[in-house]
Enzyme design. Sequence first.
Site, short mmCIF file in Angstrom:
data_model
loop_
_atom_site.label_atom_id
_atom_site.label_comp_id
_atom_site.label_asym_id
_atom_site.label_seq_id
_atom_site.Cartn_x
_atom_site.Cartn_y
_atom_site.Cartn_z
N LYS A 1 0.30 53.84 -30.61
CA LYS A 1 -0.68 52.89 -31.12
C LYS A 1 -1.93 53.66 -31.51
O LYS A 1 -2.28 54.63 -30.85
CB LYS A 1 -1.01 51.86 -30.03
CG LYS A 1 0.17 51.03 -29.56
CD LYS A 1 -0.22 50.12 -28.40
CE LYS A 1 0.96 49.37 -27.83
NZ LYS A 1 0.60 48.54 -26.66
N ASP B 1 1.60 44.18 -23.89
CA ASP B 1 1.13 45.51 -23.56
C ASP B 1 1.15 45.61 -22.03
O ASP B 1 1.29 44.58 -21.34
CB ASP B 1 -0.28 45.71 -24.11
CG ASP B 1 -0.90 47.03 -23.72
OD1 ASP B 1 -0.22 48.06 -23.85
OD2 ASP B 1 -2.06 47.03 -23.27
N MET B 2 1.03 46.79 -21.49
CA MET B 2 1.14 46.93 -20.03
C MET B 2 -0.22 47.11 -19.35
O MET B 2 -0.69 46.23 -18.62
CB MET B 2 2.07 48.10 -19.68
CG MET B 2 2.36 48.22 -18.19
SD MET B 2 3.52 49.55 -17.81
CE MET B 2 2.46 50.99 -18.02
N ASP B 3 -0.86 48.26 -19.60
CA ASP B 3 -2.11 48.57 -18.90
C ASP B 3 -3.23 47.63 -19.35
O ASP B 3 -3.52 47.52 -20.54
CB ASP B 3 -2.51 50.02 -19.17
CG ASP B 3 -1.50 50.99 -18.59
OD1 ASP B 3 -1.45 51.12 -17.36
OD2 ASP B 3 -0.76 51.62 -19.37
N ASP C 1 -5.09 44.19 -24.85
CA ASP C 1 -6.46 44.22 -24.33
C ASP C 1 -7.31 45.26 -25.05
O ASP C 1 -8.53 45.28 -24.86
CB ASP C 1 -6.47 44.51 -22.83
CG ASP C 1 -6.05 45.95 -22.52
OD1 ASP C 1 -5.04 46.41 -23.11
OD2 ASP C 1 -6.72 46.61 -21.71
#
Length: 217
Positions: free
Chosen positions: A145, A11-13, A170
């Site tokens: 998501k 995932d990124m953020d 996260d």
Amino acid sequence: MTIALKAVIFDMDGVLIDSEPLWQRAELDVFSTLGLALTLEDIHITQGLRVDQMVEYWYSRMPWPDYDNHTTSNAIVDAGIQRVMDEGQPMPHAIDALQACKLADMAIGLATSSPMKLVNAVLNKLSIRHFFNAIESAELLQYGKPHPEVYLNCAAKLGVSPNQCLAIEDSFNGLIAARAANMQTLVIPSTEYASQPRWAAAHHQFDSLQRLPELLQ
């Protein structure tokens, strides 16, 4: 029986870039102009959702006049990008984790709910684009998501079976998406929420990416 990993999908953020506080401030700023008195606790509820779904979520609960999802979503994204470019920093051990995946000969993917213009801003800000074999955004999908499609698309582009992918998240919405995609999962929640029992849904829970190499052997 443990299935051998062939790919790691990030995932990124909040996983690669410490953008959640920046994103939260952008959301609070835009929503306040619409007359919504949201708190950080409120914003955490929608963490991991695609921005248009997040805007829709709050409008359904606290409707405001002249609702325009597209305009509000764009305002939040633009504010978030500006904050990322001004203040964004990698999450602890994020670069080391990407390098460890390369050394372990893992295919590396990115699966995010964020729009591509934010994805590109982050990849450029951190200079990490070269690590990825596949980059997938849920921006144009029917569902973001917690729907698993963005993860399934990423696995398909990598040419790896979903059950041979480790998804790193996260947020709980992201974790649901990865589990629904039948992936192995590692969750790294923010410290203030790390003790919540719901993270037991993940295969692994760490407090940072520092221990990722343990799962790559």
